[in-house]
Design an enzyme around this catalytic site. Structure first.
Site, PDB file in Angstrom:
ATOM      1  CG  ASN A  42       9.758  21.772  37.850  1.00  0.00           C
ATOM      2  OD1 ASN A  42      10.053  22.919  38.173  1.00  0.00           O
ATOM      3  ND2 ASN A  42       9.312  21.463  36.648  1.00  0.00           N
ATOM      4  CG  ASP A 233       0.300  25.335  33.442  1.00  0.00           C
ATOM      5  OD1 ASP A 233       0.519  24.303  32.779  1.00  0.00           O
ATOM      6  OD2 ASP A 233       1.153  26.234  33.608  1.00  0.00           O
ATOM      7  CB  THR A 235       3.534  22.919  33.205  1.00  0.00           C
ATOM      8  OG1 THR A 235       2.781  23.303  32.069  1.00  0.00           O
ATOM      9  CG2 THR A 235       4.999  22.779  32.853  1.00  0.00           C
ATOM     10  N   GLY A 238       3.609  16.039  37.370  1.00  0.00           N
ATOM     11  CA  GLY A 238       4.323  14.783  37.627  1.00  0.00           C
ATOM     12  C   GLY A 238       5.514  15.002  38.556  1.00  0.00           C
ATOM     13  CG  ASP A 239       8.792  17.161  37.233  1.00  0.00           C
ATOM     14  OD1 ASP A 239       9.098  15.981  37.006  1.00  0.00           O
ATOM     15  OD2 ASP A 239       8.899  18.074  36.386  1.00  0.00           O
ATOM     16  N   GLY A 274       2.326  28.205  36.211  1.00  0.00           N
ATOM     17  CA  GLY A 274       3.728  28.335  36.610  1.00  0.00           C
ATOM     18  C   GLY A 274       4.396  27.006  36.879  1.00  0.00           C
TER      19      GLY A 274
HETATM   20  P1  ATP Z   1       3.729  16.611  33.589  1.00  0.00           P
HETATM   21  O1  ATP Z   1       4.626  16.110  32.480  1.00  0.00           O
HETATM   22  O2  ATP Z   1       2.614  17.497  33.124  1.00  0.00           O
HETATM   23  O3  ATP Z   1       4.468  17.146  34.764  1.00  0.00           O
HETATM   24  P2  ATP Z   1       3.234  13.790  34.013  1.00  0.00           P
HETATM   25  O4  ATP Z   1       2.756  13.308  32.680  1.00  0.00           O
HETATM   26  O5  ATP Z   1       4.609  13.449  34.432  1.00  0.00           O
HETATM   27  O6  ATP Z   1       2.964  15.347  34.156  1.00  0.00           O
HETATM   28  P3  ATP Z   1       0.707  12.998  35.158  1.00  0.00           P
HETATM   29  O7  ATP Z   1       0.486  11.535  35.115  1.00  0.00           O
HETATM   30  O8  ATP Z   1       0.015  13.831  34.143  1.00  0.00           O
HETATM   31  O9  ATP Z   1       2.286  13.250  35.168  1.00  0.00           O
HETATM   32  O10 ATP Z   1       0.282  13.568  36.586  1.00  0.00           O
HETATM   33  C1  ATP Z   1       0.959  13.218  37.785  1.00  0.00           C
HETATM   34  C2  ATP Z   1      -0.021  13.239  38.926  1.00  0.00           C
HETATM   35  O11 ATP Z   1      -0.571  14.556  39.043  1.00  0.00           O
HETATM   36  C3  ATP Z   1      -1.221  12.320  38.740  1.00  0.00           C
HETATM   37  O12 ATP Z   1      -0.927  10.986  39.166  1.00  0.00           O
HETATM   38  C4  ATP Z   1      -2.274  13.007  39.610  1.00  0.00           C
HETATM   39  O13 ATP Z   1      -2.109  12.664  40.976  1.00  0.00           O
HETATM   40  C5  ATP Z   1      -1.928  14.495  39.432  1.00  0.00           C
HETATM   41  N1  ATP Z   1      -2.768  15.085  38.371  1.00  0.00           N
HETATM   42  C6  ATP Z   1      -2.455  15.214  37.064  1.00  0.00           C
HETATM   43  N2  ATP Z   1      -3.478  15.764  36.362  1.00  0.00           N
HETATM   44  C7  ATP Z   1      -4.463  15.998  37.278  1.00  0.00           C
HETATM   45  C8  ATP Z   1      -5.780  16.550  37.209  1.00  0.00           C
HETATM   46  N3  ATP Z   1      -6.312  16.970  36.049  1.00  0.00           N
HETATM   47  N4  ATP Z   1      -6.493  16.636  38.356  1.00  0.00           N
HETATM   48  C9  ATP Z   1      -5.981  16.243  39.536  1.00  0.00           C
HETATM   49  N5  ATP Z   1      -4.739  15.703  39.668  1.00  0.00           N
HETATM   50  C10 ATP Z   1      -3.992  15.576  38.563  1.00  0.00           C
END
Ligand code: ATP
Length: 289
Positions: A42, A233, A235, A238-239, A274
């Site tokens: 990703n 979604d 998923t 973060g990546d 996705g």
């Molecule tokens: P995942 O494991 O689901 O890939 P993660 O836990 O590694 O995610 P998050 O901190 O949830 O990472 O999200 C990474 C970035 O994505 C956030 O800093 C933000 O910029 C964006 N993001 C996540 N959730 C949202 C949301 N509900 N609305 C808008 N942006 C979001």
């Protein structure tokens, strides 16, 4: 400037069913979807779609021609992806009507990386390049040491969290990336706050609350808000975020602009279903900026 990424490559085999099977029971699935994923893949797709010159270093089953072709169709150069004597990593995901899931994960080739392929792929890495790492492969420490020794910027996502892996790799990391859960696990494991970390920068992602860029030396934290999104979604958010941020940094953007790029890309990503194939292109991100 080149971004190298030592990262996992997975197939997610998703089965939709009325309820999850109990021990000894067979249940017929109503739907099947196959998606490509893995944190490494990703992040590579995100950085590639952001426009970076990216080399994905990884491993898949040696006879898995279908996967190699699909990676190429995603725009990845597969020359540093070894074919090894272990199956390609995959997850069998059972999902019931209430959205509850049960997952069986085979790490497979992801934790059977070819050491020579890693050394060979990193032999030309230079100080202006970047190396991305996560915790879904083996040999992160080897790769981090090679990159750190030449002065390249090492970006490490401490996910899935492992105290042993973090402690080993951290001395060779420039930018540490954690979400809020991993941030807590990190401070529990090391007994220190983020300002005491032995890295130059920490990026803390906070879901819908955005992300912080923390300059450790100056103890200055800068927040980048999340963009408005209709969440379908999350998923891969973060990546997608970090792939775009690192690509922005490799382009020479200042940290706050690179973080904004990541924030827009991640907001588009959460509005779609996705994984790898849903990651937005740079044109889509630029249109929202
Ligand atoms: P995942 O494991 O689901 O890939 P993660 O836990 O590694 O995610 P998050 O901190 O949830 O990472 O999200 C990474 C970035 O994505 C956030 O800093 C933000 O910029 C964006 N993001 C996540 N959730 C949202 C949301 N509900 N609305 C808008 N942006 C979001």
């Amino acid at each position: 400037m080149t971004i190298y990424n030592l990262g996992s490559i997975n197939r997610d085999l998703i089965y939709q069913m009325q309820r999850l099977p109990q021990a000894g029971e067979t249940i017929a699935a109503q739907e099947f979807i196959e998606m490509l994923g893995g944190k490494g893949l990703n992040q590579s797709v995100a950085a590639t779609r952001a426009g970076a010159d990216l080399v994905h270093i990884g491993a898949i089953g040696k006879d898995d021609r279908d996967m190699r072709e699909r990676l190429q169709n995603l725009g990845l150069d597969t020359s540093a992806i070894a074919g090894v004597d272990h199956p390609t990593g995959h997850a069998i995901v059972s999902v019931d009507e209430a959205g509850e899931n049960a997952i069986v994960l085979l790490q497979g080739a992801n934790v059977q990386q070819d050491q020579d392929m890693i050394k060979q792929s990193l032999k030309n890495i230079k100080d202006s390049d970047f190396l991305m790492l996560q915790n879904e492969t083996n040999y992160q420490l080897l790769a981090a040491q090679i990159a750190y020794d030449v002065g390249a910027t090492v970006v490490y996502s401490a996910a899935p969290f492992s105290a042993t892996a973090v402690e080993a790799v951290l001395p060779f990391v420039d930018i540490l990336v954690v979400n809020t859960v991993e941030r807590q696990q990190l401070s529990d494991a090391l007994g220190i706050g983020e300002f005491d970390l032995p890295v130059s920068t920490a990026i803390i992602t906070k879901g819908a609350e955005g992300a912080d860029w923390i300059d450790i030396k100056s103890k200055v934290s800068k927040a980048t808000p999340a963009m408005n999104a209709e969440v379908v979604d999350t998923t891969g958010a973060g990546d997608t975020f970090i792939g775009y941020v690192v690509s922005g940094l490799a382009e020479g953007l200042p940290p706050d602009e690179a973080m904004r790029l990541g924030s827009v890309a991640a907001a588009i990503m959460v509005s779609r279903k996705g994984t790898a194939s849903a990651i937005p292109t740079r044109a889509e991100v630029d249109a929202r900026l």
